[in-house]
Design a protein around this motif. Structure first.
Motif, PDB file in Angstrom:
ATOM      1  N   GLN A 158      33.240  24.807  42.623  1.00  0.00           N
ATOM      2  CA  GLN A 158      33.623  25.455  41.365  1.00  0.00           C
ATOM      3  C   GLN A 158      32.494  26.334  40.836  1.00  0.00           C
ATOM      4  O   GLN A 158      32.740  27.435  40.322  1.00  0.00           O
ATOM      5  CB  GLN A 158      34.007  24.388  40.332  1.00  0.00           C
ATOM      6  N   GLN A 161      32.360  29.427  43.038  1.00  0.00           N
ATOM      7  CA  GLN A 161      33.496  30.299  42.737  1.00  0.00           C
ATOM      8  C   GLN A 161      33.277  31.030  41.418  1.00  0.00           C
ATOM      9  O   GLN A 161      33.636  32.203  41.279  1.00  0.00           O
ATOM     10  CB  GLN A 161      34.780  29.479  42.671  1.00  0.00           C
ATOM     11  N   LEU A 162      32.664  30.347  40.459  1.00  0.00           N
ATOM     12  CA  LEU A 162      32.361  30.980  39.176  1.00  0.00           C
ATOM     13  C   LEU A 162      31.391  32.143  39.364  1.00  0.00           C
ATOM     14  O   LEU A 162      31.598  33.227  38.793  1.00  0.00           O
ATOM     15  CB  LEU A 162      31.774  29.955  38.208  1.00  0.00           C
ATOM     16  N   TYR A 164      31.022  33.866  42.057  1.00  0.00           N
ATOM     17  CA  TYR A 164      31.773  34.927  42.741  1.00  0.00           C
ATOM     18  C   TYR A 164      32.636  35.697  41.739  1.00  0.00           C
ATOM     19  O   TYR A 164      32.698  36.931  41.774  1.00  0.00           O
ATOM     20  CB  TYR A 164      32.651  34.324  43.836  1.00  0.00           C
ATOM     21  N   ASN A 165      33.294  34.989  40.860  1.00  0.00           N
ATOM     22  CA  ASN A 165      34.166  35.640  39.878  1.00  0.00           C
ATOM     23  C   ASN A 165      33.378  36.525  38.909  1.00  0.00           C
ATOM     24  O   ASN A 165      33.894  37.531  38.410  1.00  0.00           O
ATOM     25  CB  ASN A 165      34.958  34.593  39.092  1.00  0.00           C
ATOM     26  N   LEU A 166      32.131  36.139  38.650  1.00  0.00           N
ATOM     27  CA  LEU A 166      31.289  36.941  37.758  1.00  0.00           C
ATOM     28  C   LEU A 166      30.839  38.250  38.408  1.00  0.00           C
ATOM     29  O   LEU A 166      30.483  39.206  37.703  1.00  0.00           O
ATOM     30  CB  LEU A 166      30.059  36.127  37.324  1.00  0.00           C
ATOM     31  N   GLY A 167      30.845  38.284  39.728  1.00  0.00           N
ATOM     32  CA  GLY A 167      30.499  39.517  40.441  1.00  0.00           C
ATOM     33  C   GLY A 167      29.118  40.018  40.095  1.00  0.00           C
ATOM     34  O   GLY A 167      28.128  39.278  40.173  1.00  0.00           O
ATOM     35  N   TYR A 174      26.946  37.432  43.417  1.00  0.00           N
ATOM     36  CA  TYR A 174      27.416  37.160  44.778  1.00  0.00           C
ATOM     37  C   TYR A 174      26.340  36.419  45.570  1.00  0.00           C
ATOM     38  O   TYR A 174      26.641  35.511  46.347  1.00  0.00           O
ATOM     39  CB  TYR A 174      27.807  38.451  45.478  1.00  0.00           C
ATOM     40  N   SER A 204      31.695  36.723  49.675  1.00  0.00           N
ATOM     41  CA  SER A 204      30.550  37.133  48.855  1.00  0.00           C
ATOM     42  C   SER A 204      29.671  38.124  49.610  1.00  0.00           C
ATOM     43  O   SER A 204      29.189  39.115  49.027  1.00  0.00           O
ATOM     44  CB  SER A 204      29.729  35.905  48.446  1.00  0.00           C
ATOM     45  N   GLN A 207      31.378  41.468  49.550  1.00  0.00           N
ATOM     46  CA  GLN A 207      31.240  42.149  48.262  1.00  0.00           C
ATOM     47  C   GLN A 207      29.827  42.697  48.092  1.00  0.00           C
ATOM     48  O   GLN A 207      29.639  43.812  47.562  1.00  0.00           O
ATOM     49  CB  GLN A 207      31.571  41.193  47.111  1.00  0.00           C
TER      50      GLN A 207
END
Length: 257
Positions: A158, A161-162, A164-167, A174, A204, A207
């Motif tokens: 989690q 993933q957080l 990753y979502n923040l970019g 990443y 990641s 990206q």
């Protein structure tokens, strides 16, 4: 109703009594009758005076068990640890080591919350297994450890993933996702979430490569391709195959002459 009143009256009498043995015998009876709050309250006052006597060992164990039965796992764990530290070869040493860890296991919260109890449970239950490898409770302890390791791993998933979502919000998240995932794979190599971590690393890295400055793109996309081959070799039938293949095709275009 009369019985309850008599019982209540006796309990209050016991609380006021200075006779340690009398209070202890009542506490034992309360424990047998599953009146664990009463038992714990009285045992709390007698286990220290009884230390060094014939009843001292049992009083401490019953105090720990009373707290356990009351679902006060933090205090029960402390008393169980006091017991097996004070009586390492005692009559209840095996049970104390087991219930110490199992109480923390029952107290272990959801993955998104603080996992101090989870880590403590793993430590205590592993110690129990090390001390009593032939115990008939080893399988229970081991299954609890596996479950809690998965919980810790899910928390790390989690977190990754957080990131990753923040970019690229306020920095290169990443890279943080990659590091978090890689560390989790080292710490929990047999986790059921291993594929999820490896896919997140691939995404990641993709990206990162996609957002890189031109002079770094080719090198980073080659790293993406290496990661793709590692991932698909490990999980040839992955549910993420289509997404992984799309990443691979884009990466190839950026590394071709």
């Amino acid at each position: 109703m009369l019985c309850a009143l008599v019982s209540c009256g006796e309990y209050n009498k016991v609380l006021k009594s200075k006779d340690v043995d009398y209070r202890y015998e009542y506490a034992k009876r309360a424990f047998d009758e599953r009146k664990f709050t009463q038992a714990a309250t009285i045992l709390e006052t007698v286990y220290t005076p009884l230390r060094g006597t014939a009843n001292g060992e049992e009083a401490l164990f019953l105090l720990a068990m009373s707290n356990f039965e009351n679902k006060d796992y933090l205090n029960s764990g402390l008393y169980f640890k006091t017991y097996y530290s004070r009586y390492p070869r005692g009559k209840f040493a095996e049970l104390s080591r087991f219930y110490s860890g199992y109480g923390y296991y029952l107290d272990s919260p959801d993955p998104q919350l603080d996992q101090t109890a989870t880590k403590k449970a793993i430590e205590e239950l592993q110690n129990f297994i090390d001390y009593y490898p032939e115990s008939d409770r080893v399988s229970i302890a081991q299954n609890a450890i596996y479950e809690m390791q998965d919980k810790l791993t899910l928390k790390e998933l989690q977190n990754a993933q957080l990131y990753y979502n923040l970019g690229n919000f306020l920095g290169n998240n990443y890279e943080a996702a990659i590091i978090t995932a890689q560390n989790a794979l080292k710490d929990f190599p047999y986790s059921k979430y291993r594929e999820d971590f490896e896919m997140l690393i691939l995404k990641s890295k993709y990206q990162e490569a996609r957002l890189s400055v031109d002079e770094k793109k080719a090198e980073r996309f080659r790293d993406v391709i290496d990661e793709y081959y590692s991932f698909t070799n490990n999980y040839p039938d992955t549910k993420n195959r289509k997404e992984a293949d799309n990443i691979f095709e884009i990466a190839k275009r950026h590394t071709s002459d």
